[in-house]
Design a protein around this motif. Structure first.
Motif, PDB file in Angstrom:
ATOM      1  N   GLY A   9       0.956  -1.132   0.034  1.00  0.00           N
ATOM      2  CA  GLY A   9      -0.124  -0.075   0.299  1.00  0.00           C
ATOM      3  C   GLY A   9       0.987   1.341  -0.100  1.00  0.00           C
ATOM      4  O   GLY A   9       2.067   1.018   0.120  1.00  0.00           O
ATOM      5  N   GLY A  10       0.166   2.456  -0.359  1.00  0.00           N
ATOM      6  CA  GLY A  10       0.830   3.620  -0.246  1.00  0.00           C
ATOM      7  C   GLY A  10       0.130   4.844  -0.771  1.00  0.00           C
ATOM      8  O   GLY A  10      -1.119   4.697  -0.666  1.00  0.00           O
ATOM      9  N   SER A  11       0.713   5.863  -0.859  1.00  0.00           N
ATOM     10  CA  SER A  11       0.129   7.271  -1.355  1.00  0.00           C
ATOM     11  C   SER A  11       0.575   7.159  -2.991  1.00  0.00           C
ATOM     12  O   SER A  11       1.857   7.297  -3.146  1.00  0.00           O
ATOM     13  CB  SER A  11       0.439   8.309  -0.639  1.00  0.00           C
ATOM     14  N   VAL A  12      -0.371   7.531  -3.875  1.00  0.00           N
ATOM     15  CA  VAL A  12      -0.148   7.784  -5.096  1.00  0.00           C
ATOM     16  C   VAL A  12      -1.196   8.897  -5.712  1.00  0.00           C
ATOM     17  O   VAL A  12      -2.115   9.252  -5.096  1.00  0.00           O
ATOM     18  CB  VAL A  12      -0.147   6.653  -6.027  1.00  0.00           C
ATOM     19  N   GLN A  13      -0.654   9.583  -6.982  1.00  0.00           N
ATOM     20  CA  GLN A  13      -1.756  10.715  -7.345  1.00  0.00           C
ATOM     21  C   GLN A  13      -2.581   9.664  -8.403  1.00  0.00           C
ATOM     22  O   GLN A  13      -2.234   8.859  -8.557  1.00  0.00           O
ATOM     23  CB  GLN A  13      -0.908  11.691  -8.120  1.00  0.00           C
ATOM     24  N   THR A  14      -3.646  10.516  -8.788  1.00  0.00           N
ATOM     25  CA  THR A  14      -4.528  10.101  -9.831  1.00  0.00           C
ATOM     26  C   THR A  14      -3.884   9.524 -10.966  1.00  0.00           C
ATOM     27  O   THR A  14      -3.177  10.299 -11.329  1.00  0.00           O
ATOM     28  CB  THR A  14      -5.682  11.131 -10.025  1.00  0.00           C
ATOM     29  N   LEU A  18      -0.338   0.874  -8.032  1.00  0.00           N
ATOM     30  CA  LEU A  18       0.462   0.131  -6.733  1.00  0.00           C
ATOM     31  C   LEU A  18       0.079  -1.394  -7.032  1.00  0.00           C
ATOM     32  O   LEU A  18      -1.084  -1.800  -7.779  1.00  0.00           O
ATOM     33  CB  LEU A  18      -0.441   0.440  -5.481  1.00  0.00           C
ATOM     34  N   ARG A  19       0.887  -1.959  -6.386  1.00  0.00           N
ATOM     35  CA  ARG A  19       0.850  -3.600  -6.718  1.00  0.00           C
ATOM     36  C   ARG A  19       0.884  -4.022  -5.167  1.00  0.00           C
ATOM     37  O   ARG A  19       1.730  -3.819  -4.193  1.00  0.00           O
ATOM     38  CB  ARG A  19       1.883  -4.382  -7.321  1.00  0.00           C
ATOM     39  N   PRO A  88      -9.112   8.676  -6.778  1.00  0.00           N
ATOM     40  CA  PRO A  88      -9.390   8.956  -5.496  1.00  0.00           C
ATOM     41  C   PRO A  88     -10.716   8.010  -4.702  1.00  0.00           C
ATOM     42  O   PRO A  88     -10.206   7.717  -3.511  1.00  0.00           O
ATOM     43  CB  PRO A  88     -10.000  10.396  -5.464  1.00  0.00           C
ATOM     44  N   GLU A  89     -11.403   7.835  -5.372  1.00  0.00           N
ATOM     45  CA  GLU A  89     -12.504   6.539  -4.668  1.00  0.00           C
ATOM     46  C   GLU A  89     -11.768   5.227  -4.469  1.00  0.00           C
ATOM     47  O   GLU A  89     -12.508   4.594  -4.003  1.00  0.00           O
ATOM     48  CB  GLU A  89     -13.763   6.928  -5.705  1.00  0.00           C
ATOM     49  N   ASP A  90     -10.825   5.058  -5.081  1.00  0.00           N
ATOM     50  CA  ASP A  90      -9.879   3.641  -4.705  1.00  0.00           C
ATOM     51  C   ASP A  90      -9.320   3.951  -3.447  1.00  0.00           C
ATOM     52  O   ASP A  90      -8.963   2.735  -3.006  1.00  0.00           O
ATOM     53  CB  ASP A  90      -8.922   3.500  -5.837  1.00  0.00           C
ATOM     54  N   SER A  91      -9.338   4.931  -2.727  1.00  0.00           N
ATOM     55  CA  SER A  91      -8.804   5.054  -1.522  1.00  0.00           C
ATOM     56  C   SER A  91      -9.422   4.301  -0.427  1.00  0.00           C
ATOM     57  O   SER A  91     -10.562   4.079  -0.548  1.00  0.00           O
ATOM     58  CB  SER A  91      -8.674   6.591  -0.890  1.00  0.00           C
ATOM     59  N   GLY A  92      -8.594   3.866   0.335  1.00  0.00           N
ATOM     60  CA  GLY A  92      -9.214   2.838   1.699  1.00  0.00           C
ATOM     61  C   GLY A  92      -8.413   1.837   2.134  1.00  0.00           C
ATOM     62  O   GLY A  92      -7.113   1.819   1.677  1.00  0.00           O
ATOM     63  N   ILE A  93      -8.633   1.072   3.044  1.00  0.00           N
ATOM     64  CA  ILE A  93      -7.876   0.097   3.627  1.00  0.00           C
ATOM     65  C   ILE A  93      -8.202  -1.180   2.766  1.00  0.00           C
ATOM     66  O   ILE A  93      -9.316  -1.314   2.820  1.00  0.00           O
ATOM     67  CB  ILE A  93      -7.940  -0.169   5.133  1.00  0.00           C
ATOM     68  N   THR A 119      -3.943  -3.055   4.590  1.00  0.00           N
ATOM     69  CA  THR A 119      -2.610  -2.036   4.044  1.00  0.00           C
ATOM     70  C   THR A 119      -3.601  -0.855   3.377  1.00  0.00           C
ATOM     71  O   THR A 119      -4.630  -1.010   2.527  1.00  0.00           O
ATOM     72  CB  THR A 119      -1.844  -2.759   3.033  1.00  0.00           C
ATOM     73  N   GLN A 120      -3.069   0.256   3.827  1.00  0.00           N
ATOM     74  CA  GLN A 120      -3.772   1.660   3.370  1.00  0.00           C
ATOM     75  C   GLN A 120      -3.391   1.859   1.911  1.00  0.00           C
ATOM     76  O   GLN A 120      -2.140   1.888   1.709  1.00  0.00           O
ATOM     77  CB  GLN A 120      -3.397   2.661   4.205  1.00  0.00           C
ATOM     78  N   VAL A 121      -4.341   2.594   1.161  1.00  0.00           N
ATOM     79  CA  VAL A 121      -4.194   3.057  -0.125  1.00  0.00           C
ATOM     80  C   VAL A 121      -4.683   4.385  -0.332  1.00  0.00           C
ATOM     81  O   VAL A 121      -5.878   4.427   0.111  1.00  0.00           O
ATOM     82  CB  VAL A 121      -4.872   2.099  -1.448  1.00  0.00           C
ATOM     83  N   SER A 122      -3.932   5.403  -0.523  1.00  0.00           N
ATOM     84  CA  SER A 122      -4.395   6.741  -0.621  1.00  0.00           C
ATOM     85  C   SER A 122      -4.064   7.558  -1.880  1.00  0.00           C
ATOM     86  O   SER A 122      -3.007   7.210  -2.630  1.00  0.00           O
ATOM     87  CB  SER A 122      -3.784   7.712   0.443  1.00  0.00           C
ATOM     88  N   VAL A 123      -5.167   7.781  -2.622  1.00  0.00           N
ATOM     89  CA  VAL A 123      -5.168   8.224  -4.150  1.00  0.00           C
ATOM     90  C   VAL A 123      -5.474   9.786  -3.921  1.00  0.00           C
ATOM     91  O   VAL A 123      -6.689   9.989  -3.698  1.00  0.00           O
ATOM     92  CB  VAL A 123      -5.930   7.638  -5.015  1.00  0.00           C
ATOM     93  N   SER A 124      -4.589  10.613  -4.382  1.00  0.00           N
ATOM     94  CA  SER A 124      -4.935  11.965  -4.273  1.00  0.00           C
ATOM     95  C   SER A 124      -5.102  12.670  -5.571  1.00  0.00           C
ATOM     96  O   SER A 124      -4.735  12.042  -6.719  1.00  0.00           O
ATOM     97  CB  SER A 124      -3.832  12.779  -3.413  1.00  0.00           C
ATOM     98  N   SER A 125      -6.100  13.782  -5.806  1.00  0.00           N
ATOM     99  CA  SER A 125      -6.302  14.186  -7.045  1.00  0.00           C
ATOM    100  C   SER A 125      -5.179  15.125  -7.402  1.00  0.00           C
ATOM    101  O   SER A 125      -4.627  15.710  -6.509  1.00  0.00           O
ATOM    102  CB  SER A 125      -7.621  14.660  -6.915  1.00  0.00           C
TER     103      SER A 125
END
Length: 125
Positions: A9-14, A18-19, A88-93, A119-125
């Motif tokens: 998991g991790g943080s990515v932009q729109t 991630l794998r 961004p709507e893919d964000s979540g645990i 595992t946390q996934v965060s997608v920023s716009s």
């Protein structure tokens, strides 16, 4: 007993990718269902994808079709969720889960007896 451990998991932009990996151990059967769920606060846990090792049949939620791919390694103890074109709507645990259901993956979430820690996934716009 079966133990599952997610990673990746991790943080990515729109638009990023991630794998996720789910390392499993303790399986006593070769045929089982492995699945990925995601959860956001205030909403029910949503099944994103699943894979039945007995037939190779896969399922994807409509929201991720064409962007996510579930797979398993040759000995099927590790599953993967390749996530492309993230939104961004893919964000979540994200949780991996498994079930000794037969035949096929169970529709009922309660039938999944083994879960990872998430595992946390965060997608920023």
């Amino acid at each position: 007993r079966v133990q599952l451990a997610e990673s990746g998991g991790g943080s990515v932009q729109t638009g990023g990718s991630l794998r996720l990996s789910c390392a499993g151990s303790g399986y006593t059967r070769d045929i089982y269902c492995t699945a990925w769920f995601r959860q956001v606060p205030g909403k029910e846990r949503e099944r994103v994808a699943d894979f039945y090792t007995g037939t190779g049949k896969v399922y994807y939620a409509d929201a991720v079709k064409g962007r996510f791919t579930i797979s398993a390694d040759n000995v099927k103890t590790t599953s993967y969720l390749q996530m492309n074109d993230l939104k961004p709507e893919d964000s979540g645990i994200y949780y991996c889960a498994s079930s000794y259901s037969n035949p096929g993956c169970p529709e009922n979430v309660a039938a999944f007896g083994h879960w990872g820690q998430g595992t946390q996934v965060s997608v920023s716009s």
